[in-house]
Design a protein around this motif. Sequence first.
Motif, PDB file in Angstrom:
ATOM      1  N   TYR A 119       0.761  -1.137   0.107  1.00 17.29           N
ATOM      2  CA  TYR A 119       0.074  -0.037   0.117  1.00 17.29           C
ATOM      3  C   TYR A 119       0.795   1.324   0.012  1.00 17.29           C
ATOM      4  O   TYR A 119       1.840   1.304  -0.597  1.00 17.29           O
ATOM      5  CB  TYR A 119      -0.984  -0.156   1.103  1.00 17.29           C
ATOM      6  N   GLU A 120       0.698   2.312   0.760  1.00 12.05           N
ATOM      7  CA  GLU A 120       1.419   3.344   0.913  1.00 12.05           C
ATOM      8  C   GLU A 120       2.712   3.341   1.682  1.00 12.05           C
ATOM      9  O   GLU A 120       3.404   4.325   2.105  1.00 12.05           O
ATOM     10  CB  GLU A 120       0.762   4.494   1.335  1.00 12.05           C
ATOM     11  N   GLY A 121       2.868   2.205   2.377  1.00 12.81           N
ATOM     12  CA  GLY A 121       3.782   1.910   3.335  1.00 12.81           C
ATOM     13  C   GLY A 121       3.349   1.511   4.702  1.00 12.81           C
ATOM     14  O   GLY A 121       1.975   1.271   5.132  1.00 12.81           O
ATOM     15  N   VAL A 122       4.327   1.815   5.608  1.00 15.37           N
ATOM     16  CA  VAL A 122       3.919   1.402   7.217  1.00 15.37           C
ATOM     17  C   VAL A 122       3.758   2.584   8.144  1.00 15.37           C
ATOM     18  O   VAL A 122       4.464   3.480   7.463  1.00 15.37           O
ATOM     19  CB  VAL A 122       4.955   0.338   7.647  1.00 15.37           C
ATOM     20  N   ASP A 123       2.987   2.471   8.973  1.00 19.47           N
ATOM     21  CA  ASP A 123       3.038   3.653  10.130  1.00 19.47           C
ATOM     22  C   ASP A 123       4.265   4.130  10.300  1.00 19.47           C
ATOM     23  O   ASP A 123       5.260   3.182  10.827  1.00 19.47           O
ATOM     24  CB  ASP A 123       2.031   3.119  11.163  1.00 19.47           C
ATOM     25  N   GLU A 124       4.696   5.477  10.347  1.00 18.39           N
ATOM     26  CA  GLU A 124       6.007   6.028  10.720  1.00 18.39           C
ATOM     27  C   GLU A 124       6.315   5.365  12.091  1.00 18.39           C
ATOM     28  O   GLU A 124       7.606   5.194  12.553  1.00 18.39           O
ATOM     29  CB  GLU A 124       5.975   7.257  10.653  1.00 18.39           C
ATOM     30  N   ARG A 125       5.514   5.412  12.945  1.00 20.68           N
ATOM     31  CA  ARG A 125       5.686   5.095  14.469  1.00 20.68           C
ATOM     32  C   ARG A 125       6.400   3.727  14.425  1.00 20.68           C
ATOM     33  O   ARG A 125       7.400   3.622  15.583  1.00 20.68           O
ATOM     34  CB  ARG A 125       4.602   5.095  15.327  1.00 20.68           C
ATOM     35  N   VAL A 126       6.398   2.614  13.904  1.00 15.99           N
ATOM     36  CA  VAL A 126       6.866   1.475  14.013  1.00 15.99           C
ATOM     37  C   VAL A 126       8.113   1.406  13.606  1.00 15.99           C
ATOM     38  O   VAL A 126       9.072   0.864  14.082  1.00 15.99           O
ATOM     39  CB  VAL A 126       6.012   0.252  13.359  1.00 15.99           C
ATOM     40  N   LEU A 127       8.529   2.445  12.494  1.00 17.35           N
ATOM     41  CA  LEU A 127      10.014   2.487  12.095  1.00 17.35           C
ATOM     42  C   LEU A 127      10.578   3.035  13.199  1.00 17.35           C
ATOM     43  O   LEU A 127      11.806   2.962  13.291  1.00 17.35           O
ATOM     44  CB  LEU A 127       9.776   3.353  10.840  1.00 17.35           C
ATOM     45  N   GLU A 128      10.221   4.258  13.897  1.00 22.33           N
ATOM     46  CA  GLU A 128      10.915   4.791  14.816  1.00 22.33           C
ATOM     47  C   GLU A 128      11.167   4.026  15.964  1.00 22.33           C
ATOM     48  O   GLU A 128      12.218   4.039  16.692  1.00 22.33           O
ATOM     49  CB  GLU A 128       9.929   6.175  15.171  1.00 22.33           C
ATOM     50  N   ALA A 129      10.170   3.250  16.161  1.00 28.54           N
ATOM     51  CA  ALA A 129      10.490   2.228  17.483  1.00 28.54           C
ATOM     52  C   ALA A 129      11.436   1.301  17.332  1.00 28.54           C
ATOM     53  O   ALA A 129      12.146   0.822  18.137  1.00 28.54           O
ATOM     54  CB  ALA A 129       9.202   1.510  17.773  1.00 28.54           C
ATOM     55  N   HIS A 130      11.598   0.669  15.987  1.00 26.07           N
ATOM     56  CA  HIS A 130      12.527  -0.307  15.636  1.00 26.07           C
ATOM     57  C   HIS A 130      13.753  -0.055  14.684  1.00 26.07           C
ATOM     58  O   HIS A 130      14.496  -0.993  14.969  1.00 26.07           O
ATOM     59  CB  HIS A 130      11.676  -1.487  14.989  1.00 26.07           C
ATOM     60  N   GLN A 131      13.666   0.912  14.247  1.00 29.11           N
ATOM     61  CA  GLN A 131      15.110   1.692  13.596  1.00 29.11           C
ATOM     62  C   GLN A 131      15.479   0.688  12.467  1.00 29.11           C
ATOM     63  O   GLN A 131      16.719   0.253  12.755  1.00 29.11           O
ATOM     64  CB  GLN A 131      15.916   1.919  14.715  1.00 29.11           C
ATOM     65  N   PRO A 132      14.712   0.212  11.615  1.00 25.72           N
ATOM     66  CA  PRO A 132      15.318  -0.849  10.403  1.00 25.72           C
ATOM     67  C   PRO A 132      16.244   0.020   9.701  1.00 25.72           C
ATOM     68  O   PRO A 132      16.305   1.024   9.730  1.00 25.72           O
ATOM     69  CB  PRO A 132      14.144  -0.990   9.854  1.00 25.72           C
ATOM     70  N   LEU A 133      16.994  -0.566   9.081  1.00 29.69           N
ATOM     71  CA  LEU A 133      17.977  -0.126   7.895  1.00 29.69           C
ATOM     72  C   LEU A 133      16.703   0.110   6.556  1.00 29.69           C
ATOM     73  O   LEU A 133      16.336  -1.035   6.103  1.00 29.69           O
ATOM     74  CB  LEU A 133      19.105  -1.075   7.421  1.00 29.69           C
ATOM     75  N   GLU A 134      16.556   1.186   6.276  1.00 29.02           N
ATOM     76  CA  GLU A 134      15.779   1.468   5.222  1.00 29.02           C
ATOM     77  C   GLU A 134      16.486   1.582   3.876  1.00 29.02           C
ATOM     78  O   GLU A 134      17.290   2.385   3.709  1.00 29.02           O
ATOM     79  CB  GLU A 134      15.053   2.726   5.395  1.00 29.02           C
ATOM     80  N   LEU A 135      15.940   0.640   2.928  1.00 29.18           N
ATOM     81  CA  LEU A 135      16.681   0.579   1.557  1.00 29.18           C
ATOM     82  C   LEU A 135      15.723   0.626   0.417  1.00 29.18           C
ATOM     83  O   LEU A 135      14.706   0.373   0.459  1.00 29.18           O
ATOM     84  CB  LEU A 135      17.310  -0.781   1.426  1.00 29.18           C
ATOM     85  N   SER A 136      16.210   1.131  -0.692  1.00 26.90           N
ATOM     86  CA  SER A 136      15.441   1.435  -1.773  1.00 26.90           C
ATOM     87  C   SER A 136      16.513   0.581  -3.065  1.00 26.90           C
ATOM     88  O   SER A 136      17.467   0.789  -2.702  1.00 26.90           O
ATOM     89  CB  SER A 136      15.478   2.926  -2.210  1.00 26.90           C
ATOM     90  N   VAL A 137      15.718  -0.110  -3.886  1.00 27.28           N
ATOM     91  CA  VAL A 137      16.386  -0.920  -4.858  1.00 27.28           C
ATOM     92  C   VAL A 137      16.445   0.303  -6.234  1.00 27.28           C
ATOM     93  O   VAL A 137      17.043  -0.417  -7.307  1.00 27.28           O
ATOM     94  CB  VAL A 137      15.824  -2.117  -5.110  1.00 27.28           C
ATOM     95  N   GLY A 138      16.045   1.422  -6.079  1.00 27.66           N
ATOM     96  CA  GLY A 138      16.123   2.421  -7.208  1.00 27.66           C
ATOM     97  C   GLY A 138      15.073   3.435  -6.934  1.00 27.66           C
ATOM     98  O   GLY A 138      14.165   3.468  -6.280  1.00 27.66           O
ATOM     99  N   ASP A 139      15.254   4.378  -8.159  1.00 24.66           N
ATOM    100  CA  ASP A 139      14.409   5.634  -8.063  1.00 24.66           C
ATOM    101  C   ASP A 139      12.881   5.310  -8.943  1.00 24.66           C
ATOM    102  O   ASP A 139      12.745   5.929  -9.712  1.00 24.66           O
ATOM    103  CB  ASP A 139      15.052   6.792  -8.645  1.00 24.66           C
ATOM    104  N   TYR A 140      12.342   4.501  -8.227  1.00 27.65           N
ATOM    105  CA  TYR A 140      10.989   4.196  -8.750  1.00 27.65           C
ATOM    106  C   TYR A 140      10.103   3.556  -7.825  1.00 27.65           C
ATOM    107  O   TYR A 140      10.764   3.099  -6.429  1.00 27.65           O
ATOM    108  CB  TYR A 140      11.289   3.171  -9.958  1.00 27.65           C
ATOM    109  N   VAL A 141       8.864   3.161  -7.972  1.00 24.28           N
ATOM    110  CA  VAL A 141       8.130   2.670  -7.107  1.00 24.28           C
ATOM    111  C   VAL A 141       7.353   1.408  -7.370  1.00 24.28           C
ATOM    112  O   VAL A 141       7.078   1.031  -8.566  1.00 24.28           O
ATOM    113  CB  VAL A 141       6.932   3.421  -6.583  1.00 24.28           C
ATOM    114  N   LEU A 142       7.474   0.251  -6.426  1.00 28.70           N
ATOM    115  CA  LEU A 142       6.951  -1.062  -6.444  1.00 28.70           C
ATOM    116  C   LEU A 142       5.572  -1.301  -5.976  1.00 28.70           C
ATOM    117  O   LEU A 142       5.482  -0.560  -5.021  1.00 28.70           O
ATOM    118  CB  LEU A 142       7.913  -1.976  -6.277  1.00 28.70           C
TER     119      LEU A 142
END
Length: 238
Positions: A119-142
């Motif tokens: 969908y549009e992604g995940v709630d930002e608060r869970v990213l703040e809580a778990h601090q994952p390494l955020e990666l993109s495989v390119g300048d486009y949207v899957l």
Amino acid sequence: MTKSLLSALVLTLFPEMFPGPLTHSLAGKALQNGMWELETLQIRDFAKDKHKTVDDTPYGGGAGMVMRADVIDGAIVAAKEKRPEAQLVYFTPRGKVFSQKIAHDLCAKKDLILLCGRYEGVDERVLEAHQPLELSVGDYVLSGGEIAAFVLLDACVRLLPGVMGTGDSLSEESFSLATDFAGLLEYPHYTRPPIWNGRSVPDVLLSGNHQDIRDWRLSEAMATTRARRPDLVKTDKK
């Protein structure tokens, strides 16, 4: 049985997609031989209502849906209980661009948890809580993180000792970290026949002089990189 050199747990709404293309070629053979391991966890199993709802409308309005923090948190916590030392990775267009160096670094971790959003992604608060390494495989949207997970896993698995044929296969390919070819795009390749449609193989490759061949390949790698990806060329190589 070969000891696993890399283990990955994928958090996804579509576990049936895995291992998918990773069952083929070198990655598939390595998986079959136990050189790496792959497990999936269904995110929907952590939904708390009878309809197994994993998403909701975004606060503030806007198009699309957002994956719920409580659901994603449940999946991540369960994954970390199974793999407490694993590196958590989340795939997002906002993330750091995935590279060969990152692939090497993740291989060294040996244990990965890969979070595949939808969908549009995940709630930002869970990213703040778990601090994952955020990666993109390119300048486009899957449509979701699963395709990105395939890319990451394939790039990592081929770096494992024994997966590729020889060390030279890795040391001279595009984005290699090896000294002479570090950060360069790969040089051109040729094979039989020596003349095809009036086009000949460069004479140096038929010379048998290994130093001349290496010098030519390095020169071609530099020229190709300057022409196609000048952003990769930081200093001239002698």
